[in-house]
Design a protein around this motif. Sequence first.
Motif, PDB file in Angstrom:
ATOM      1  N   PRO A  55      11.708 -61.539  54.111  1.00  0.00           N
ATOM      2  CA  PRO A  55      10.816 -62.695  53.957  1.00  0.00           C
ATOM      3  C   PRO A  55      11.585 -63.980  54.276  1.00  0.00           C
ATOM      4  CG  PRO A  55      11.449 -61.847  51.815  1.00  0.00           C
ATOM      5  CD  PRO A  55      12.055 -60.938  52.839  1.00  0.00           C
ATOM      6  N   GLY A  67       6.931 -66.596  56.087  1.00  0.00           N
ATOM      7  CA  GLY A  67       6.689 -65.531  57.046  1.00  0.00           C
ATOM      8  C   GLY A  67       7.612 -64.366  56.802  1.00  0.00           C
ATOM      9  N   GLN A  68       7.673 -63.480  57.793  1.00  0.00           N
ATOM     10  CA  GLN A  68       8.484 -62.277  57.685  1.00  0.00           C
ATOM     11  C   GLN A  68       9.050 -61.941  59.062  1.00  0.00           C
ATOM     12  OE1 GLN A  68       6.378 -59.055  55.855  1.00  0.00           O
ATOM     13  NE2 GLN A  68       7.677 -57.529  56.781  1.00  0.00           N
ATOM     14  N   ASP A  82       2.816 -66.041  57.497  1.00  0.00           N
ATOM     15  CA  ASP A  82       1.879 -65.513  56.500  1.00  0.00           C
ATOM     16  C   ASP A  82       0.488 -66.122  56.647  1.00  0.00           C
ATOM     17  OD1 ASP A  82       3.809 -63.869  55.442  1.00  0.00           O
ATOM     18  OD2 ASP A  82       4.379 -65.267  53.841  1.00  0.00           O
ATOM     19  N   ARG A  83       0.408 -67.247  57.330  1.00  0.00           N
ATOM     20  CA  ARG A  83      -0.895 -67.884  57.591  1.00  0.00           C
ATOM     21  C   ARG A  83      -0.919 -68.365  59.030  1.00  0.00           C
ATOM     22  NH1 ARG A  83      -0.624 -73.432  57.944  1.00  0.00           N
ATOM     23  NH2 ARG A  83       1.264 -74.386  57.140  1.00  0.00           N
TER      24      ARG A  83
END
Length: 135
Positions: A55, A67-68, A82-83
């Motif tokens: 992450p 995010g990742q 993540d978005r």
Amino acid sequence: MDESSTTQNRRSNRSPVLLSAKIDVGGAEVAVILRNLSAEGALIEGSTLPAEGAPTLFRRNELCVTGQIVWVEGRYAGLRFDRHLNREELLRQVPQPRQRFEPQYRRPGLACRPLTEADRQMIEMWKTPLELRRS
């Protein structure tokens, strides 16, 4: 590096860039180079990148998004946010293209100075055919 082409099925358009950014992984900040950016993720480059699945918190100027890491290959990594970034957030990070400069080629002006005697002799020699100069 990014192997994207027009034949690959991408969910969103990517903007190729070459900008500095940072990622925060477990409290450690890592400087990276942002290679491309889309609403869903980014291609980053760096000397020390986190492992796949880590992450992250991605930072570029005022943009800060979690995010990742989804893949790592050598100095490059794919980061999924993540978005989704909205259009305004995305465009703020992509620099405006510079206006192309069209060079103008012009002949330099001639100096208006009187000819010297040596200049006159040189001109006479140039304009006289070689056959006449030999006789």
